[in-house]
Design a protein around this motif. Structure first.
Motif, PDB file in Angstrom:
ATOM      1  N   TYR A   1       0.730  -1.083  -0.040  1.00 49.23           N
ATOM      2  CA  TYR A   1       0.036   0.054  -0.053  1.00 49.23           C
ATOM      3  C   TYR A   1       1.017   1.318   0.009  1.00 49.23           C
ATOM      4  CZ  TYR A   1      -3.660  -3.379   1.573  1.00 49.23           C
ATOM      5  OH  TYR A   1      -4.370  -4.235   1.598  1.00 49.23           O
ATOM      6  N   THR A   2       0.212   2.374  -0.600  1.00 45.66           N
ATOM      7  CA  THR A   2       1.219   3.551  -0.635  1.00 45.66           C
ATOM      8  C   THR A   2       0.272   4.505   0.612  1.00 45.66           C
ATOM      9  OG1 THR A   2      -0.461   4.678  -2.076  1.00 45.66           O
ATOM     10  CG2 THR A   2       1.569   3.410  -3.023  1.00 45.66           C
ATOM     11  N   ALA A   3       0.940   5.346   1.129  1.00 51.05           N
ATOM     12  CA  ALA A   3       0.292   6.010   2.293  1.00 51.05           C
ATOM     13  C   ALA A   3      -1.064   6.683   1.713  1.00 51.05           C
ATOM     14  CB  ALA A   3       1.092   7.030   2.507  1.00 51.05           C
ATOM     15  N   ARG A   4      -0.976   7.244   0.149  1.00 45.85           N
ATOM     16  CA  ARG A   4      -2.123   7.736   0.010  1.00 45.85           C
ATOM     17  C   ARG A   4      -3.322   6.888  -0.304  1.00 45.85           C
ATOM     18  NH1 ARG A   4      -2.030  12.518  -1.658  1.00 45.85           N
ATOM     19  NH2 ARG A   4       0.411  12.482  -1.789  1.00 45.85           N
ATOM     20  N   GLU A   5      -2.991   5.531  -0.720  1.00 45.54           N
ATOM     21  CA  GLU A   5      -4.074   4.696  -0.790  1.00 45.54           C
ATOM     22  C   GLU A   5      -4.689   4.437   0.809  1.00 45.54           C
ATOM     23  OE1 GLU A   5      -2.820   1.678  -4.325  1.00 45.54           O
ATOM     24  OE2 GLU A   5      -2.245   1.352  -2.265  1.00 45.54           O
ATOM     25  N   LEU A   6      -3.817   4.482   1.707  1.00 46.40           N
ATOM     26  CA  LEU A   6      -4.362   4.116   2.941  1.00 46.40           C
ATOM     27  C   LEU A   6      -5.175   5.309   3.499  1.00 46.40           C
ATOM     28  CD1 LEU A   6      -1.162   2.586   4.971  1.00 46.40           C
ATOM     29  CD2 LEU A   6      -3.397   1.453   4.000  1.00 46.40           C
ATOM     30  N   VAL A   7      -4.866   6.720   3.272  1.00 50.82           N
ATOM     31  CA  VAL A   7      -5.543   7.817   3.808  1.00 50.82           C
ATOM     32  C   VAL A   7      -7.025   7.897   2.736  1.00 50.82           C
ATOM     33  CG1 VAL A   7      -5.341  10.191   3.879  1.00 50.82           C
ATOM     34  CG2 VAL A   7      -3.503   9.009   4.420  1.00 50.82           C
ATOM     35  N   THR A   8      -6.836   7.641   1.601  1.00 48.80           N
ATOM     36  CA  THR A   8      -7.984   7.872   0.788  1.00 48.80           C
ATOM     37  C   THR A   8      -9.002   6.491   1.065  1.00 48.80           C
ATOM     38  OG1 THR A   8      -6.372   8.024  -0.871  1.00 48.80           O
ATOM     39  CG2 THR A   8      -8.662   8.210  -1.679  1.00 48.80           C
ATOM     40  N   GLY A   9      -8.255   5.458   1.436  1.00 48.76           N
ATOM     41  CA  GLY A   9      -9.431   4.229   2.131  1.00 48.76           C
ATOM     42  C   GLY A   9      -9.908   4.675   3.367  1.00 48.76           C
ATOM     43  N   LEU A  10      -9.249   5.301   4.066  1.00 40.75           N
ATOM     44  CA  LEU A  10      -9.666   5.496   5.516  1.00 40.75           C
ATOM     45  C   LEU A  10     -10.956   6.629   5.484  1.00 40.75           C
ATOM     46  CD1 LEU A  10      -8.952   4.721   8.220  1.00 40.75           C
ATOM     47  CD2 LEU A  10      -7.296   6.561   8.305  1.00 40.75           C
ATOM     48  N   LYS A  11     -10.862   7.467   4.416  1.00 42.97           N
ATOM     49  CA  LYS A  11     -11.658   8.636   4.118  1.00 42.97           C
ATOM     50  C   LYS A  11     -13.034   8.031   3.444  1.00 42.97           C
ATOM     51  CE  LYS A  11      -9.105  12.659   3.718  1.00 42.97           C
ATOM     52  NZ  LYS A  11      -8.288  13.327   2.359  1.00 42.97           N
ATOM     53  N   GLY A  12     -12.753   7.137   2.597  1.00 42.71           N
ATOM     54  CA  GLY A  12     -13.726   6.655   1.825  1.00 42.71           C
ATOM     55  C   GLY A  12     -14.677   5.435   2.366  1.00 42.71           C
ATOM     56  N   ALA A  13     -14.278   4.668   3.060  1.00 42.66           N
ATOM     57  CA  ALA A  13     -14.525   3.556   3.544  1.00 42.66           C
ATOM     58  C   ALA A  13     -14.822   3.200   5.102  1.00 42.66           C
ATOM     59  CB  ALA A  13     -13.862   2.435   2.911  1.00 42.66           C
ATOM     60  N   TRP A  14     -14.537   4.421   5.916  1.00 41.51           N
ATOM     61  CA  TRP A  14     -14.481   3.981   7.351  1.00 41.51           C
ATOM     62  C   TRP A  14     -15.659   3.514   7.852  1.00 41.51           C
ATOM     63  CZ3 TRP A  14     -17.981   6.794  10.579  1.00 41.51           C
ATOM     64  CH2 TRP A  14     -18.534   7.687  10.124  1.00 41.51           C
TER      65      TRP A  14
ATOM     66  N   ILE B   1     -12.107  -2.502   1.930  1.00 38.97           N
ATOM     67  CA  ILE B   1     -12.516  -3.240   3.395  1.00 38.97           C
ATOM     68  C   ILE B   1     -11.128  -3.823   3.762  1.00 38.97           C
ATOM     69  CG2 ILE B   1     -13.694  -4.905   4.636  1.00 38.97           C
ATOM     70  CD1 ILE B   1     -16.144  -4.249   2.854  1.00 38.97           C
ATOM     71  N   LEU B   2     -10.446  -4.509   2.910  1.00 41.59           N
ATOM     72  CA  LEU B   2      -9.018  -5.385   3.396  1.00 41.59           C
ATOM     73  C   LEU B   2      -8.099  -4.251   3.677  1.00 41.59           C
ATOM     74  CD1 LEU B   2      -8.959  -8.028   0.267  1.00 41.59           C
ATOM     75  CD2 LEU B   2      -9.859  -7.949   2.594  1.00 41.59           C
ATOM     76  N   VAL B   3      -8.126  -2.949   3.147  1.00 41.79           N
ATOM     77  CA  VAL B   3      -7.074  -1.954   3.238  1.00 41.79           C
ATOM     78  C   VAL B   3      -7.410  -1.489   4.746  1.00 41.79           C
ATOM     79  CG1 VAL B   3      -6.379   0.224   3.102  1.00 41.79           C
ATOM     80  CG2 VAL B   3      -6.700  -1.090   1.289  1.00 41.79           C
ATOM     81  N   LEU B   4      -8.755  -1.338   5.162  1.00 42.66           N
ATOM     82  CA  LEU B   4      -9.030  -0.778   6.447  1.00 42.66           C
ATOM     83  C   LEU B   4      -8.534  -1.983   7.698  1.00 42.66           C
ATOM     84  CD1 LEU B   4     -12.093   1.268   6.153  1.00 42.66           C
ATOM     85  CD2 LEU B   4      -9.887   1.924   6.445  1.00 42.66           C
ATOM     86  N   GLU B   5      -8.913  -2.906   7.336  1.00 43.74           N
ATOM     87  CA  GLU B   5      -8.485  -4.439   8.197  1.00 43.74           C
ATOM     88  C   GLU B   5      -7.262  -4.298   8.373  1.00 43.74           C
ATOM     89  OE1 GLU B   5      -9.856  -8.102   6.743  1.00 43.74           O
ATOM     90  OE2 GLU B   5     -12.238  -7.452   7.052  1.00 43.74           O
ATOM     91  N   ASP B   6      -6.357  -4.324   7.252  1.00 40.03           N
ATOM     92  CA  ASP B   6      -4.845  -4.249   7.506  1.00 40.03           C
ATOM     93  C   ASP B   6      -4.254  -2.969   8.295  1.00 40.03           C
ATOM     94  OD1 ASP B   6      -4.752  -6.484   6.043  1.00 40.03           O
ATOM     95  OD2 ASP B   6      -4.324  -5.550   4.259  1.00 40.03           O
ATOM     96  N   LEU B   7      -4.957  -2.011   7.958  1.00 41.10           N
ATOM     97  CA  LEU B   7      -4.535  -0.517   8.855  1.00 41.10           C
ATOM     98  C   LEU B   7      -4.934  -0.781  10.036  1.00 41.10           C
ATOM     99  CD1 LEU B   7      -3.323   1.894   8.180  1.00 41.10           C
ATOM    100  CD2 LEU B   7      -5.386   3.012   7.814  1.00 41.10           C
ATOM    101  N   ALA B   8      -6.086  -1.593  10.501  1.00 44.01           N
ATOM    102  CA  ALA B   8      -6.511  -1.746  11.837  1.00 44.01           C
ATOM    103  C   ALA B   8      -5.690  -2.469  12.739  1.00 44.01           C
ATOM    104  CB  ALA B   8      -8.109  -2.409  11.707  1.00 44.01           C
ATOM    105  N   MET B   9      -4.808  -3.558  11.731  1.00 40.98           N
ATOM    106  CA  MET B   9      -3.981  -4.247  12.545  1.00 40.98           C
ATOM    107  C   MET B   9      -3.029  -3.263  13.172  1.00 40.98           C
ATOM    108  SD  MET B   9      -4.503  -7.581  12.463  1.00 40.98           S
ATOM    109  CE  MET B   9      -6.321  -7.281  12.614  1.00 40.98           C
ATOM    110  N   ALA B  10      -2.568  -2.211  12.748  1.00 47.93           N
ATOM    111  CA  ALA B  10      -1.539  -1.490  13.193  1.00 47.93           C
ATOM    112  C   ALA B  10      -1.890  -0.892  14.574  1.00 47.93           C
ATOM    113  CB  ALA B  10      -1.271  -0.289  12.305  1.00 47.93           C
ATOM    114  N   ILE B  11      -3.287  -0.996  14.739  1.00 47.84           N
ATOM    115  CA  ILE B  11      -3.621  -0.474  16.372  1.00 47.84           C
ATOM    116  C   ILE B  11      -3.855  -1.696  17.198  1.00 47.84           C
ATOM    117  CG2 ILE B  11      -5.531   0.987  17.501  1.00 47.84           C
ATOM    118  CD1 ILE B  11      -5.869   2.283  14.666  1.00 47.84           C
TER     119      ILE B  11
END
Lengths: 160, 395
Positions: free
Chosen positions: B77-90, B154-164
């Motif tokens: 993932y790029t940081a941009r994808e993560l941020v866009t993903g977070l905004k769009g699919a939270w 959804i998968l991006v958010l799950e992966d990002l959630a792993m960081a917390i």
């Protein structure tokens, strides 16, 4: 007409246009640079009827194939009032001696009297290319000239 | 045989066995993860053959395996994808978390495994396998489909959630006090924000620091940086894996692409070792007892994943067939469920029964998930619209 880009996180990007008939046609460009040609299904517009992997070369060829006719039609329209002037497109084959040479190296204008007005490559059009323009295999050269000049140009491009 | 010779023979036999299993998996087109787990089960404590010699190497190797798994996930993932993903699919992310964490956590509480057990099993049922799912979507030619970005986000958010989630889990398993846990989460959140900001702002510079045109040099720098960051994160009680994940996110562009290429074989080797070691540490004789529970949990959490996918796709304006595809695609669980269970087992804070349950659960859904994804087309046939004939068409 605008491309619609949709990010595919982790994989790449989907780039498509929606046709007048409602079909989506486009490409999926993956991270590693490979491409898939996609065409949406009729019964289910969300799904794809085809997802065809393309090499960069194949994609370029399809792009040139689709892009060049429009250019030629436009140019032919403009030249309609000038009798004797024709527009034609030539594909630079792998075997051509001018692959990786510049346009100036062909000396087309001096030798045949025709002009290269545009070069279409991978779907993009380079209008009025300069003599320093480097030619690649698969480039489509759009050439304006007399019938005889165009015939000579065809020989020259293929055989040097 | 002396110690070293025995270890070499055992390791060689294990890798050779895994290679054969992997070939079998590729032949039937399934993920090799369940087969690696099965391999580990067969050869572990209580299994057919006892491979005691490699346990020490196995521990370290599997630790590195987890670090590489997470590093490569970050690289994807790029940081941009993560941020866009977070905004769009939270919102979809929250629905996903609530629907899929709850069944696992609830079952753990019912079984009396306490808060740590609930946190572990909730995580196991929550996180879909982005590896398996991305492969299935690509195999089925669905990358151009409209519901695919929904599934991927959804998968991006799950992966990002792993960081917390992973720092929380590490803190809980280590038995830290509430304040200590809060501190770990604070550090994790702070680091994520910093890393995302830094990657957005200085991505090219960070990448240049790591990048090298020489393969050997590049590999050493990458591995060195990953282990260093992972070790520091671990010292801060933030979980080594999360440190590696963050590093992966910070590396971007062409550097990330070439890093992926270089690391892939190493990741495959060490991750395979990780799955085997997890299997080795699970006593296969405990599996039959938990099997009914695993089946029940698999059924319930398959339904909740389908519900998540259907809901998210519907919200994105996708038709019924696409909703069915999105829902069924999300069912597969895999590597990260095992990472979570592996952390729990290694800490010794949870019962062996939970590890057996997690193993059986992942074995079921890593195999059945891709099968379920393939069922989408026949299942959605009745919902296809009869489109007006189009003069141009051959499809």
């Amino acid at each position: 007409m605008n491309f619609e880009d949709t990010s595919l996180p982790g994989l790449g990007v989907r780039r498509e246009i929606t046709l007048a008939s409602g079909r989506r046609v486009g490409v999926v460009i993956l991270r590693d640079g490979t491409m898939q040609l996609i065409i949406s299904q009729r019964e289910d517009p969300d799904a794809c009827a085809a997802a065809i992997p393309l090499s960069t070369e194949e994609a370029g060829a399809i792009g040139a194939m689709l892009g060049a006719p429009q250019l030629v039609t436009q140019l032919s329209d403009q030249h309609r009032d000038l009798p004797g002037v024709n527009t034609q497109q030539f594909v630079l084959s792998h075997e051509s001696p001018y692959v990786n040479q510049t346009l100036g190296d062909t000396h087309l204008r001096t030798r045949t009297g025709v002009s290269v007005v545009a070069i279409s490559r991978s779907g993009s059009v380079f209008p009025s290319p300069s003599p320093g323009f480097e030619l690649n295999a698969g480039d489509v050269l759009v050439i304006v000239g007399t019938s005889a000049g165009l015939e000579n140009a065809a020989h020259l491009i293929n055989d040097g | 045989m002396d110690g070293t010779a025995l270890i070499l023979v055992e390791l060689g036999a294990v890798f050779l066995g895994l290679g054969l299993l992997g070939r079998l998996a590729a032949r039937v087109g399934m993920s090799p993860v369940p087969l690696y787990l099965l391999g580990g089960l067969l050869f572990g404590s209580g299994g057919m053959v006892n491979l005691a010699g490699i346990s020490e190497f196995g521990e370290i190797a599997s630790e590195i395996g987890v670090i590489l798994l997470l590093l490569m996930l970050g690289l994807e993932y790029t940081a941009r994808e993560l941020v866009t993903g977070l905004k769009g699919a939270w919102l979809a992310g929250i629905v996903d978390l609530v629907l899929n964490f709850t069944p696992g956590a609830g079952l753990a509480l019912l079984m009396g495994w306490g808060f740590p057990g609930a946190l572990v099993l909730g995580g196991v049922t929550y996180v879909s396998s982005s590896g398996i799912i991305a492969k299935v979507l690509s195999d089925l030619g669905r990358l151009g489909n409209r519901e695919t970005p929904v599934v991927l986000s959804i998968l991006v958010l799950e992966d990002l959630a792993m960081a917390i989630y992973l720092p929380v889990l590490t803190a809980t398993l280590a038995g830290l006090s509430f304040l200590g846990g809060l501190r770990a989460v604070g550090i994790a959140l702070g680091t994520i924000t910093l890393v995302l900001l830094a990657a957005l702002r200085f991505g090219p510079q960070i990448s240049r620091l790591i990048h090298s045109s020489d393969r050997e040099n590049f590999l050493l720098k990458l591995i060195g940086a990953a282990l260093l960051v992972a070790g520091l994160a671990s010292a801060l009680q933030v979980s080594a894996a999360v440190g590696a994940f963050m590093l992966g996110i910070a590396i971007s562009g062409s550097t990330a692409h070439s890093a992926t290429k270089i690391l892939e074989p190493l990741r495959d080797l060490f991750a395979a070792m990780f799955f085997v070691v997890f299997g080795l540490n699970t006593d296969p004789t405990t599996i039959p007892a938990v099997l009914p529970m695993a089946v029940l949990l698999a059924v319930v959490t398959s339904l909740t994943k389908v519900a998540t996918g259907v809901w998210a796709a519907r919200r994105a304006g996708i038709g019924v067939p696409g909703r069915i595809r999105a829902g069924l695609a999300l069912i597969a669980r895999g590597e990260f469920s095992i990472v979570i269970a592996g952390l729990a087992v290694a800490s010794g804070a949870v019962t062996g029964e939970l590890a057996a349950l997690a193993t059986a659960y992942v074995l079921l859904l890593a195999v059945l998930g891709p099968v379920a994804a393939r069922l989408a087309e026949p299942l959605s046939r009745p919902f296809l619209s009869k489109a007006a004939p189009e003069p141009d068409t051959a499809f």
